[in-house]
Design a protein around this motif. Sequence first.
Motif, short mmCIF file in Angstrom:
data_model
loop_
_atom_site.label_atom_id
_atom_site.label_comp_id
_atom_site.label_asym_id
_atom_site.label_seq_id
_atom_site.Cartn_x
_atom_site.Cartn_y
_atom_site.Cartn_z
N PRO A 1 0.80 -1.22 0.00
CA PRO A 1 0.00 0.00 0.00
C PRO A 1 0.84 1.27 0.00
N ILE A 2 0.33 2.28 -0.71
CA ILE A 2 0.91 3.62 -0.73
C ILE A 2 -0.20 4.59 -0.35
N ASN A 3 0.01 5.37 0.69
CA ASN A 3 -1.00 6.33 1.12
C ASN A 3 -1.22 7.41 0.07
N LEU A 4 -2.47 7.75 -0.16
CA LEU A 4 -2.83 8.80 -1.11
C LEU A 4 -3.20 10.08 -0.37
N PRO A 5 -2.83 11.23 -0.92
CA PRO A 5 -3.19 12.51 -0.29
C PRO A 5 -4.61 12.98 -0.63
N ILE A 6 -5.34 12.19 -1.39
CA ILE A 6 -6.69 12.56 -1.82
C ILE A 6 -7.62 12.64 -0.60
N ILE A 7 -8.70 13.38 -0.70
CA ILE A 7 -9.63 13.51 0.41
C ILE A 7 -10.17 12.14 0.82
N GLN A 8 -10.26 11.88 2.11
CA GLN A 8 -10.71 10.59 2.62
C GLN A 8 -11.22 10.76 4.04
N GLY A 9 -11.68 9.67 4.64
CA GLY A 9 -12.16 9.73 6.00
C GLY A 9 -13.64 9.43 6.16
N ALA A 10 -14.40 9.42 5.05
CA ALA A 10 -15.82 9.09 5.08
C ALA A 10 -16.10 8.05 3.99
N GLN A 11 -17.24 7.39 4.10
CA GLN A 11 -17.56 6.35 3.13
C GLN A 11 -17.74 6.89 1.72
N THR A 12 -18.02 8.17 1.59
CA THR A 12 -18.26 8.77 0.27
C THR A 12 -17.01 9.39 -0.34
N VAL B 1 -2.12 9.35 -12.68
CA VAL B 1 -3.06 10.40 -12.31
C VAL B 1 -4.24 9.74 -11.60
N VAL B 2 -4.52 10.19 -10.38
CA VAL B 2 -5.60 9.63 -9.57
C VAL B 2 -6.68 10.68 -9.37
N GLY C 1 6.04 6.91 -9.53
CA GLY C 1 5.44 5.67 -9.07
C GLY C 1 4.84 5.72 -7.68
N GLY C 2 4.50 6.91 -7.19
CA GLY C 2 3.83 7.02 -5.91
C GLY C 2 4.71 7.47 -4.77
N LYS C 3 5.99 7.73 -5.03
CA LYS C 3 6.87 8.20 -3.95
C LYS C 3 6.49 9.62 -3.52
N THR C 4 6.19 10.47 -4.50
CA THR C 4 5.76 11.84 -4.21
C THR C 4 4.53 12.16 -5.05
N TRP C 5 3.72 13.09 -4.54
CA TRP C 5 2.47 13.44 -5.22
C TRP C 5 2.36 14.94 -5.41
N GLY D 1 -0.76 16.79 -18.77
CA GLY D 1 -0.50 15.68 -17.87
C GLY D 1 -1.25 15.73 -16.56
N GLY D 2 -2.32 16.50 -16.50
CA GLY D 2 -3.15 16.57 -15.30
C GLY D 2 -2.83 17.71 -14.37
N LEU D 3 -1.88 18.58 -14.74
CA LEU D 3 -1.50 19.69 -13.87
C LEU D 3 -2.50 20.84 -13.89
N ASN D 4 -3.23 20.96 -15.00
CA ASN D 4 -4.28 21.97 -15.12
C ASN D 4 -5.45 21.36 -15.88
N TRP D 5 -6.67 21.63 -15.36
CA TRP D 5 -7.87 21.06 -15.96
C TRP D 5 -8.81 22.17 -16.39
#
Length: 337
Positions: A204-215, A236-237, A258-262, A298-302
């Motif tokens: 496992p690699i921890n993601l910095p994406i929002i988390q903590g709830a089922q949604t 890109v996640v 590869g997930g070392k830095t985000w 590459g996902g830096l600006n949307w």
Amino acid sequence: MRFVIVITLTLLGTRSFSQKIVPLNTSAKASFRGLSVVDDNTVWVSGSNGTVGRSVDAGKTWTWLPVPGFEKRDFRDIEAFDKSTAIIIAVDTPALILKTTDGGKTWKTVYENHTPGMFLDAMEFWNDDNGIVVGDPIKGKFFIARSFDGGNTWTEVPVENAPAADSGEACFAASGTNVRILSRDMACLVSGGTRSRLFIQGAPINLPIIQGAQTTGANSIAIRDNNKLKDSEYFVVVGGDFSKDTLKEKNCFITKDGGKTWIAPATPPNGYRSCVEFIDKNKLITSGTSGVDISNDGGLNWRNISKEGYHVCRKAKKGKAVYLAGGKGRIAKLENN
């Protein structure tokens, strides 16, 4: 001459941002979360009410292929190989995998699991023979099964070899792209819920994406294809909070190692996103219930190109066409102005 060149480059830059979402006319009533694009003309979708659809003319016309006896099932992922062959998964207990070789006229059950709590989330194939299906944790371990014969038979990965999940951690079946091919013999998956992580070879690699709830958490991961099936390290996640689908906070992250830095985008997608897909080396598309966004770097600006919601977006395996599918029978195509 310099003035002419500047104008030309400016116009070219503007043209590169002129994509638009073009809805396709269908008679479908289902909510679609499964989408597989074989080539520019051959598209399969799957969804609620046992619905499967196929187009062989780039979405101009559709053939609806209800699966007899499965009218109440939800097929949240589909993998198509050609005009005749496709595999679908029915998510909830009993978990089922079905396959057609005659364009959807008949379906054969190739896997069935009545274990309480079974919920299949996503499916991916390396090629015409080798595939993987993943499901929510059973007794603290993610469910994984493999096929080595084109989906005709499936072998469950032993529990001791499956990744361990935290309490409240699972996978979202919103797009089928939470599991992706990483290299010639590896796949990776992302999880969401109270804990959101990236798993590579079970680690496992921890993601910095929002988390903590089922949604909350990661819904989808895109892997930059280097066209050589060697190890790629550019991911890109996307995800967010589907109960607050216009929230832009921590809904997308990029890693180049590869997930070392985000890295967080300078301009994030315009809300919760359930699917992300590379269109070419630097261009991506992402979709969710609050709209569709495009990135050219590459996902830096949307940049948001549609407020219409789509659960899934996929590029042709053999071609350049990009299709989208979502609720209320919506199916669309990405086109350039």
